[in-house]
Design a protein around this motif. Sequence first.
Motif, PDB file in Angstrom:
ATOM      1  N   GLY A  41       0.780  -1.232   0.000  1.00  0.00           N
ATOM      2  CA  GLY A  41       0.000   0.000   0.000  1.00  0.00           C
ATOM      3  C   GLY A  41       0.808   1.276   0.000  1.00  0.00           C
ATOM      4  O   GLY A  41       0.234   2.370   0.053  1.00  0.00           O
ATOM      5  N   GLU A  42       2.133   1.174  -0.035  1.00  0.00           N
ATOM      6  CA  GLU A  42       2.993   2.354  -0.021  1.00  0.00           C
ATOM      7  C   GLU A  42       3.678   2.526  -1.374  1.00  0.00           C
ATOM      8  O   GLU A  42       4.078   1.544  -2.008  1.00  0.00           O
ATOM      9  N   ASP A  43       3.821   3.776  -1.810  1.00  0.00           N
ATOM     10  CA  ASP A  43       4.485   4.061  -3.078  1.00  0.00           C
ATOM     11  C   ASP A  43       6.006   4.107  -2.924  1.00  0.00           C
ATOM     12  O   ASP A  43       6.743   3.644  -3.802  1.00  0.00           O
ATOM     13  N   GLU A  44       6.475   4.672  -1.832  1.00  0.00           N
ATOM     14  CA  GLU A  44       7.906   4.803  -1.599  1.00  0.00           C
ATOM     15  C   GLU A  44       8.411   3.670  -0.717  1.00  0.00           C
ATOM     16  O   GLU A  44       7.771   3.314   0.286  1.00  0.00           O
ATOM     17  N   PRO A  45       9.555   3.071  -1.074  1.00  0.00           N
ATOM     18  CA  PRO A  45      10.094   1.984  -0.232  1.00  0.00           C
ATOM     19  C   PRO A  45      10.656   2.522   1.087  1.00  0.00           C
ATOM     20  O   PRO A  45      11.020   3.696   1.193  1.00  0.00           O
ATOM     21  N   LEU A  46      10.740   1.651   2.045  1.00  0.00           N
ATOM     22  CA  LEU A  46      11.348   1.970   3.336  1.00  0.00           C
ATOM     23  C   LEU A  46      12.836   1.657   3.244  1.00  0.00           C
ATOM     24  O   LEU A  46      13.223   0.543   2.891  1.00  0.00           O
ATOM     25  N   ARG A  47      13.682   2.635   3.551  1.00  0.00           N
ATOM     26  CA  ARG A  47      15.124   2.465   3.446  1.00  0.00           C
ATOM     27  C   ARG A  47      15.695   2.057   4.802  1.00  0.00           C
ATOM     28  O   ARG A  47      15.636   2.809   5.771  1.00  0.00           O
ATOM     29  N   LEU A  48      16.251   0.837   4.856  1.00  0.00           N
ATOM     30  CA  LEU A  48      16.797   0.301   6.094  1.00  0.00           C
ATOM     31  C   LEU A  48      18.268  -0.052   5.921  1.00  0.00           C
ATOM     32  O   LEU A  48      18.699  -0.409   4.823  1.00  0.00           O
ATOM     33  N   LEU A  49      19.016   0.034   7.001  1.00  0.00           N
ATOM     34  CA  LEU A  49      20.425  -0.341   6.985  1.00  0.00           C
ATOM     35  C   LEU A  49      20.559  -1.858   6.886  1.00  0.00           C
ATOM     36  O   LEU A  49      19.819  -2.599   7.524  1.00  0.00           O
ATOM     37  N   ARG A  50      21.529  -2.304   6.093  1.00  0.00           N
ATOM     38  CA  ARG A  50      21.804  -3.743   5.996  1.00  0.00           C
ATOM     39  C   ARG A  50      22.457  -4.276   7.273  1.00  0.00           C
ATOM     40  O   ARG A  50      22.269  -5.431   7.645  1.00  0.00           O
ATOM     41  N   CYS A  51      23.233  -3.446   7.929  1.00  0.00           N
ATOM     42  CA  CYS A  51      23.887  -3.846   9.172  1.00  0.00           C
ATOM     43  C   CYS A  51      24.172  -2.592   9.984  1.00  0.00           C
ATOM     44  O   CYS A  51      24.067  -1.467   9.478  1.00  0.00           O
ATOM     45  N   ALA A  52      24.498  -2.791  11.246  1.00  0.00           N
ATOM     46  CA  ALA A  52      24.830  -1.672  12.126  1.00  0.00           C
ATOM     47  C   ALA A  52      25.922  -2.113  13.087  1.00  0.00           C
ATOM     48  O   ALA A  52      25.977  -3.283  13.480  1.00  0.00           O
ATOM     49  N   ALA A  53      26.782  -1.190  13.459  1.00  0.00           N
ATOM     50  CA  ALA A  53      27.830  -1.449  14.442  1.00  0.00           C
ATOM     51  C   ALA A  53      27.480  -0.732  15.735  1.00  0.00           C
ATOM     52  O   ALA A  53      27.131   0.445  15.720  1.00  0.00           O
TER      53      ALA A  53
END
Length: 308
Positions: A41-53
């Motif tokens: 239902g969303e037009d824009e994707p959610l941008r998430l980090l692949r990993c975090a330190a």
Amino acid sequence: MLIELFGRNFGSFRDEFHLSMLATDIDPGNPRGVVEVLLEGEDEPLRLLRCAAIYGPNASGKSTVLQAAAALWYMLASSAFMPSDRPLAPFEPFLLDNKSKSEPIKLGIRAVVDARVYEYLVEYDQKKIVLERLTEFAPDQPELLFERREGDVEGPWTNDKQFVLLAESFRSNALLLSLADRLAPKLAKGLATGFGRLLNHHDPTWNRHPSFDAKRAARQASMDRAGFGAWLLGWLKDADVGIVGYETKEMKPADESAGENLGSGPNVREDQEMEFQLFHDGVDGPIGFNCRRESEGTRRIVELLNPA
């Protein structure tokens, strides 16, 4: 995909803590280290980090973040199978404030499961679940799926016939989501399993690393407090500014009654197995707890300083 892990009054955190995997807008055109998640239902994707330190000085809470994730995973995976009289094992409140010891722990996760965003929150003490809430973040507005406040449950999930049976009678030490995953799987949508995959960091238990061994150091510190004990304490103070002292006690076999048999000085036997109790500055004065409850860094220092 994990969006956020959060909580309060767990381990070394008395106040709220958050681990966010949301990517910043500093360099929005650069896909390096970022995964774009399409939501229903969303037009824009959610941008998430692949990993975090997670980085910082010793005893700053790095280990606690991983332990919080493991504790929530452990309860989701096991609470449906627990006996009704078993205490909630991952009850690790902030110990340096006596008030916090009697307050519930809060743990939660926000994540993407099957292209939808959910937030799951649990508050609990040693004996019971105080609050449990599951919310779906639809494109228009958040929708509360169910909320449980001790014995009372409300929300749209209570309209499901199978869930009604759970909501009418359930154990105080069992998570409703965990029970629903077993007994109403169509309604539960595999959320407990989905959250569990994101939370489990390959530690077989929620608790501290089982290989920790400081028996030799504890025995030597007990026998030679002015020499080895003072030297070890100096190292610990330099590595962890919260430590102000230590005591040693004889390790009890599992079948012996509870209680502390403090051993120190020349009367300690060479074959006597000892363990540490480290003291920290608390709100109301020094508070001691087992060395196994220390940070990974502090425990590794104790292991490295074990006498040969």
